[in-house]
Design a protein around this motif. Structure first.
Motif, PDB file in Angstrom:
ATOM      1  N   LEU A   1      45.039  31.145  42.108  1.00  6.60           N
ATOM      2  CA  LEU A   1      45.907  31.441  43.228  1.00  6.60           C
ATOM      3  C   LEU A   1      47.331  30.976  42.957  1.00  6.60           C
TER       4      LEU A   1
ATOM      5  N   LEU B   1      41.646  37.369  38.243  1.00  8.30           N
ATOM      6  CA  LEU B   1      41.062  36.310  39.055  1.00  8.30           C
ATOM      7  C   LEU B   1      40.305  35.291  38.208  1.00  8.30           C
TER       8      LEU B   1
ATOM      9  N   ILE C   1      49.168  33.516  40.831  1.00  6.23           N
ATOM     10  CA  ILE C   1      49.526  34.708  41.599  1.00  6.23           C
ATOM     11  C   ILE C   1      50.699  34.398  42.515  1.00  6.23           C
TER      12      ILE C   1
ATOM     13  N   ILE D   1      39.972  43.592  39.762  1.00  2.00           N
ATOM     14  CA  ILE D   1      39.621  42.453  40.606  1.00  2.00           C
ATOM     15  C   ILE D   1      38.164  42.069  40.425  1.00  2.00           C
ATOM     16  N   VAL D   2      37.288  43.076  40.538  1.00  3.16           N
ATOM     17  CA  VAL D   2      35.868  42.747  40.472  1.00  3.16           C
ATOM     18  C   VAL D   2      35.477  42.329  39.062  1.00  3.16           C
ATOM     19  N   VAL D   3      36.062  43.008  38.066  1.00  2.09           N
ATOM     20  CA  VAL D   3      35.709  42.660  36.689  1.00  2.09           C
ATOM     21  C   VAL D   3      36.151  41.238  36.371  1.00  2.09           C
TER      22      VAL D   3
ATOM     23  N   LEU E   1      45.106  42.544  38.399  1.00  2.24           N
ATOM     24  CA  LEU E   1      45.120  41.169  38.875  1.00  2.24           C
ATOM     25  C   LEU E   1      44.049  40.398  38.106  1.00  2.24           C
TER      26      LEU E   1
ATOM     27  N   PHE F   1      33.252  33.869  36.265  1.00  2.00           N
ATOM     28  CA  PHE F   1      31.989  33.144  36.219  1.00  2.00           C
ATOM     29  C   PHE F   1      31.420  33.065  34.812  1.00  2.00           C
TER      30      PHE F   1
ATOM     31  N   LEU G   1      36.685  38.868  38.456  1.00  2.00           N
ATOM     32  CA  LEU G   1      35.908  37.919  39.241  1.00  2.00           C
ATOM     33  C   LEU G   1      34.598  37.614  38.514  1.00  2.00           C
ATOM     34  N   GLY G   2      33.951  38.637  37.996  1.00  2.00           N
ATOM     35  CA  GLY G   2      32.759  38.412  37.185  1.00  2.00           C
ATOM     36  C   GLY G   2      33.088  37.601  35.945  1.00  2.00           C
ATOM     37  N   LEU G   3      34.220  37.941  35.319  1.00  2.00           N
ATOM     38  CA  LEU G   3      34.638  37.230  34.105  1.00  2.00           C
ATOM     39  C   LEU G   3      34.857  35.754  34.397  1.00  2.00           C
TER      40      LEU G   3
END
Lengths: 319, 321, 483
Positions: free
Chosen positions: B246, B73, B249, B123-125, B71, B131, B127-129
């Protein structure tokens, strides 16, 4: 993967991932004070302790959700914060007698959001990321609808508490520490807490070991959103009233604090102590960048890079 | 016989899933025309679907990543970054601008490599990306500004015959991606990787190379989306496309895609993106306050996924019948 | 030279151990060109391990692999070798033709889909005449039987050069009679044209019908290697068992009738019911993967699912066999892994009492004979056998009256096994009921009664004094009923 003991300080540090976050916070504090010509160190600590308390509370909830295992993230925290900050001010209505009901309403609203998340995940079989993301949008709309233009101030007693200090230590920091202690005790010394870590390590084995996986999941999402609710109320008290964008930064902030604090991103091992250090570090990072004259852009960039770096080095998923 | 009943149930679910985006689009279009008959014109369609193309392109980027079971984000922030690059550097220093855009694509490819090589949670990667992209965009353009290159805004204002540019371009994108992902030999392997990565690896393919290629392609679509958006709004803004994450997705899911298993539909996703753009326009027509529009977007995603859960249940009930 | 040319596969001196377990103890295998080799053996004989070495998914500790006269490096696979194993290798979201493209990397360019479809159609028509499948059908929409047909046909498919060696592992397990017959006929034609096939099956009649050479494996060794002509089913069964039955442990059962703790009705496909009385050790036998684990999981889930076919009168705990997937919490200590099921009773007030938890863990460390200086060490610091002991302790330390065991002794050393057998006997004598699925015959000798499974249902029940290897093998390999 045996615990081979490396000798001395390095070995002891390696066994305690949370220590790194405190060391990073300390180093950042030193850098900030240095950039400021050596002044303001004490005030900086005080501000750090006060402001990071909010991040600690919200991140504890995120930490619980992430510990449930891969795929579990609560992206509705910012919206819940916005909702509860507005709701708490509405209920408190500037009266000291309504402080407690206001807090309860905030936490209760949060838990309701958490249960809504669980309903989406279970009944509609939506992956937690999407469920909390879309629930967050709905909640944000609700928050905006009755929070916009709200100019209710917190009751004076509540605002005083938010600003109070006990022997120089902000009261909010004590609240955060208390929350951390409670979280640590629950995770380590209650049946439900152990269940969370078990599910995060191996949900299948947890089911076979007699753990009621779905019930525990429900409790965790409710707790996470409840903590977000409390954070919103305290934020409103601290800031002199609610504002709708109060929760925005907490999306990445809570995940960053959880990851940098040493919680296993693959689930099953929470690092409660690390949450404190990481929250301090994140605040001091902003302070350092501000002192160096860098704007919000470099801050966001750096935060994103740090998160990716921490996950890339520590986060190799278990097969 | 039991086994074939299960297969029948799956097929029924598949048919319903494929029909959903077309039905939703038709329903929405019909509602709008009923509300506002004058919208049934070239000008009306142009107004309704003005901002559809950037969403369509961002959806394609998201769909590629979802094909692999990941995914993204960060797509919204990336598209915003592209508008900033396009609005500041590209007009005055085209070579540098192009280089920056290519670097962005490279960043996406590197992210894919990192996620694949270390088996990190996307997801977490991402999300960091997100920013990282946002931070870069804010550094470049602290406040909305800049100016789109003349050729870009000119291109986006082209008056195409019969249907507005947005529709022609969307159809074109759907066609190209459909041919590439669903019909080509290489695209088939990519989808296979989403369905059974171990089988694909055993057949001798490099999963890492496949993932890097897919993420790089997602980056390309992100750049195209940002440029299209810039051409339409003519100025860059670091916060312009945040909601594209969003939206993309939702569009992929509305179009019949699934989060795991490599089952996606490019044409469905494009239809989904058009539908969501229409929905946003409809909300504005109905004078729904912008505050509630955010909530309605979330509600739409929930409704779509809920509908899909119902479809799956119908499929299973059919299997047991 | 000529010897090598006439061989399709030559495995020499293959040895493979997994820790303390010797899976293959020096195996030689030769498959000639234009021949079908039937490979049979009971659980743990080493068939899967041997095929893993041949396919390159496992690296042997010693020995050499040659395919078509060429040496194959460990971990590599000869391009002329195709394997159909039991875990599926198809992408369920792709069509049949697209799945062919994934393995045939040379099907590219314009018109590839038609070509891939033609390749699969040719293979399907050859192997399964009358299959009724089309290249544009999505694999995920097919039934399990038809998926298996696709997978098998794909293994025989080619874009010009047919495969030289095809390994089929239980290929007919999901096929109906017509498809199975088609496959057997095709195998004969394939080897007639010079190909080689390794055919692994528990349906002995099939093996005898098509194999030119029959190999029986037992305990990691080849015990029989001879032409198939003249071989009988009974002969195969006899070869799979031990020549001299080992001394049996005496299982003394109380004469008085005890309350039934577990009762599982017959499945939809038939078979007899299973019952277990309090204090009984009931064995589940038969070939691996024939329904034993599913029964255990149904019993475990019975209180929550309200399964009408299962009656359970006490709490049930599971000792899993696949400790990585189903049992171990890898980040936790040994103590936490052991106590997780007993936590409710370790509280003082609302919180867990660390002293009591520690005491329980230490007590079970002693009782199980865990080799560790400190139960606070990580669970992964234990050897495999000791990890399994810890999982046993988890079940036994809880309040469960029924203990379900899912082949937990697989891969565990002999010393540990003996300790656990003694413990099981003691616990049973104290009133615990055990349902014990095991793939090792010797363990069945510790049971009061044994239920033998085949193809998802119980084909027979043996009393303690009737538990012989022959009896179990006969019930495990019972003649195939009409599909």
């Amino acid at each position: 993967m045996t615990a081979v003991g490396r000798g001395g300080l390095v070995g002891r540090l390696a066994a305690r991932p949370w220590a790194y976050s405190y060391i990073a916070a300390a180093l950042t504090w030193v850098a900030t004070v240095a950039l400021n010509g050596g002044a303001g160190g004490g005030a900086l600590i005080g501000a750090a302790l006060a402001f990071s308390a909010f991040a600690v509370l919200a991140a504890l909830g995120q930490m619980l959700v992430i510990t449930l295992g891969p795929g579990n993230v609560d992206l509705s925290i910012p919206s819940t914060i916005a909702l509860s900050s507005a709701l708490s001010m509405l209920v408190m209505n500037e009266q000291a007698t309504m402080i407690l009901p206001g807090l309860l309403a905030a936490v209760g609203a949060g838990m309701a959001v958490g249960l809504f998340n669980v309903a989406l995940i279970r009944l509609l079989r939506i992956p937690p990321i999407i469920a909390t993301l879309s629930a967050g949008l709905v909640v944000l709309s609700v928050a905006i609808s009755f929070g916009r233009g709200l100019k209710i101030k917190p009751p004076p007693a509540f605002a005083d508490f938010a600003a109070a200090r006990l022997l120089g230590v902000p009261a909010l920091a004590l609240v955060a520490v208390a929350a951390m202690v409670i979280a640590a005790v629950v995770l380590d010394r209650t049946v439900t807490g152990r269940a969370v870590a078990a599910i995060g390590q191996n949900a299948r084995a947890a089911g076979f070991a007699g753990i009621p996986v779905e019930r525990v999941r429900m409790a965790v999402y409710a707790a996470s959103a409840g903590l977000a609710g409390l954070t919103g109320a305290l934020l409103a008290g601290f800031s002199g009233g609610n504002s709708l964008d109060q929760g925005e930064e907490y999306l990445l902030l809570t995940i960053a604090v959880v990851v940098i604090g040493g919680t296993d991103v693959g689930g099953g091992r929470a690092s409660v102590a690390g949450v404190g250090g990481a929250a301090l570090f994140m605040f001091l990072l902003v302070a350092m960048l501000n002192t160096a004259g860098a704007g919000p852009g470099p801050r966001m960039l750096l935060t994103g890079l740090i998160i990716i770096a921490v996950i890339a080095t520590a986060g190799e998923a278990r097969a | 016989m039991q086994p074939d009943a299960a297969a029948r149930g799956r097929r029924l679910a598949g048919v319903l899933r494929a029909a959903l985006p077309a039905l939703a689009f038709a329903l929405l279009l019909g509602t709008i025309f009923a509300q506002q008959p004058r919208a049934m014109s070239y000008l009306g369609l142009n107004l309704l679907l003005n901002l559809a193309l950037p969403v369509v392109l961002a959806t394609m980027a998201q769909m590629l990543v979802i094909t692999l079971g990941d995914l993204d984000l960060s797509i919204g922030a990336f598209v915003s970054l592209v508008t900033c690059i396009g609005g500041t550097v590209l007009p005055s220093q085209p070579v540098l601008g192009v280089a920056l855009l290519l670097a962005g694509i490279g960043g996406y490819a590197a992210t894919g490599a990192l996620i694949g090589a270390r088996t990190l949670p996307a997801i977490v990667v991402t999300l960091g990306l997100s920013f990282v992209w946002l931070g870069l965009a804010v550094i470049l353009l602290p406040t909305p500004g800049g100016l789109a290159p003349g050729w870009l805004s000119g291109l986006m204002r082209t008056r195409t015959p019969v249907m507005p540019l947005a529709l022609w371009a969307s159809i074109g994108v759907a066609l190209v991606v459909h041919l590439a992902l669903m019909r080509s030999a290489y695209g088939t392997v990519v989808r296979g990787m989403g369905g059974n990565p171990r089988a694909v690896a055993r057949a001798g393919w490099s999963l890492l190379r496949l993932r890097v290629a897919v993420y790089a392609l997602a980056g390309v679509f992100g750049v195209l989306s940002g440029l299209a958006l810039l051409g339409l709004t003519t100025s860059g803004d670091a916060n312009l496309a945040g909601r594209y994450t969003l939206l993309s997705i939702a569009a992929v899911i509305l179009g019949g895609g699934e989060f795991t298993g490599g089952r996606v539909s490019p044409s469905g996703a494009v239809l989904g993106a058009l539908t969501l753009t229409l929905a946003a326009s409809l909300l504005t027509f109905l004078n729904i306050p912008p505050d509630w529009q955010i909530g309605v977007q979330g509600g739409i995603l929930i409704a779509v996924l809920g509908l899909r859960a119902v479809i799956e249940r119908i499929g299973r009930a059919e299997a047991l019948a | 030279m000529t010897l090598a040319l006439s061989e399709a596969v030559r495995l020499s001196g293959i040895r493979k151990s997994f820790g303390a377990v010797h899976a293959l103890g020096g195996v030689d295998l030769r498959v000639g060109r234009g021949a079908c080799l039937g490979l049979v053996g009971h659980n743990g004989a080493g068939k899967s391990t041997l095929m893993g070495v041949l396919a390159g998914t496992l690296a042997a500790d010693a020995g050499s692999v040659q395919v078509l006269g060429q040496d194959v490096l460990p971990g590599a696979r000869h391009p002329g070798l195709r394997c159909v194993f039991q875990e599926g290798s198809l992408c369920p979201n792709l069509t049949i033709a697209e799945n062919a493209r994934v393995v045939h990397r040379d099907i590219l360019g314009l018109g590839w889909r038609r070509r891939a479809g033609a390749v699969m159609a040719a293979a399907l028509d050859a192997v399964f005449p009358g299959h009724g499948l089309r290249g544009d059908q999505v694999v995920g929409d097919l039934s399990i039987g038809r998926r298996q047909m696709v997978e098998i046909a794909r293994a025989f498919s080619h874009t010009g050069v047919p495969p030289a060696v095809v390994v089929l592992d239980e290929p007919t397990s999901s096929l109906d009679g017509h498809a199975a017959a088609g496959l057997l006929a095709w195998v004969r034609r394939f080897v007639g044209e010079g190909g080689a096939v390794v055919f692994i099956s528990h349906k002995l009649q099939e093996v005898l019908a098509i194999a030119d050479q029959v190999v029986v494996m037992r305990d990691g060794r080849v015990v029989l290697d001879r032409p198939g002509a003249g071989m009988t089913r009974d002969g195969l069964v006899a070869a799979m068992g031990h020549a001299d039955p080992p001394a049996r442990g005496q299982r003394v059962r109380g004469g008085t009738s005890r309350p039934v703790q577990v009762e599982a009705g017959p499945t939809a496909t038939g078979g007899i019911a299973l019952t277990a009385q309090q204090g009984e050790v009931v064995g589940l036998a038969g070939l691996a993967g024939h329904g034993q684990t599913r029964l255990l999981q149904r019993v475990l889930a019975a209180p929550a699912r309200r399964d009408p076919a299962i009656r359970l009168s006490a709490a049930a705990a599971l000792v899993p066999g696949d400790r990585g997937a189903d049992g171990v919490f890898p980040l936790w200590s040994i103590a936490r892994n052991m106590t997780v099921r007993a936590l409710a009773g370790l509280r003082s007030g609302p919180l867990l009492d660390p002293a009591r938890e520690r005491a329980l863990a230490d007590a079970w460390r002693t009782r199980m004979g865990l080799v560790t200086p400190d139960v606070g060490n990580p669970i992964l610091s234990l050897s495999g056998g000791n990890q399994q002991k810890a999982l046993f302790a988890r079940a036994l330390a809880s309040d469960a009256g029924v203990v379900l065991m899912d082949d937990p002794m697989r891969g565990v050393d002999v010393g540990t096994k003996q300790e656990v057998y003694t413990l099981i006997a003691a616990e049973a004598a104290a009133g615990r009921t055990f349902l014990w699925y095991t793939t090792e015959f010797d363990e069945l000798l510790h049971c009061d009664r044994v239920f033998v499974f085949r193809d998802g249902r119980i084909t027979g029940m043996l009393e303690a004094n009737g538990v012989t290897e022959d009896a179990v093998l006969r019930l495990s390999f019972a003649d195939q009923d009409a599909a």
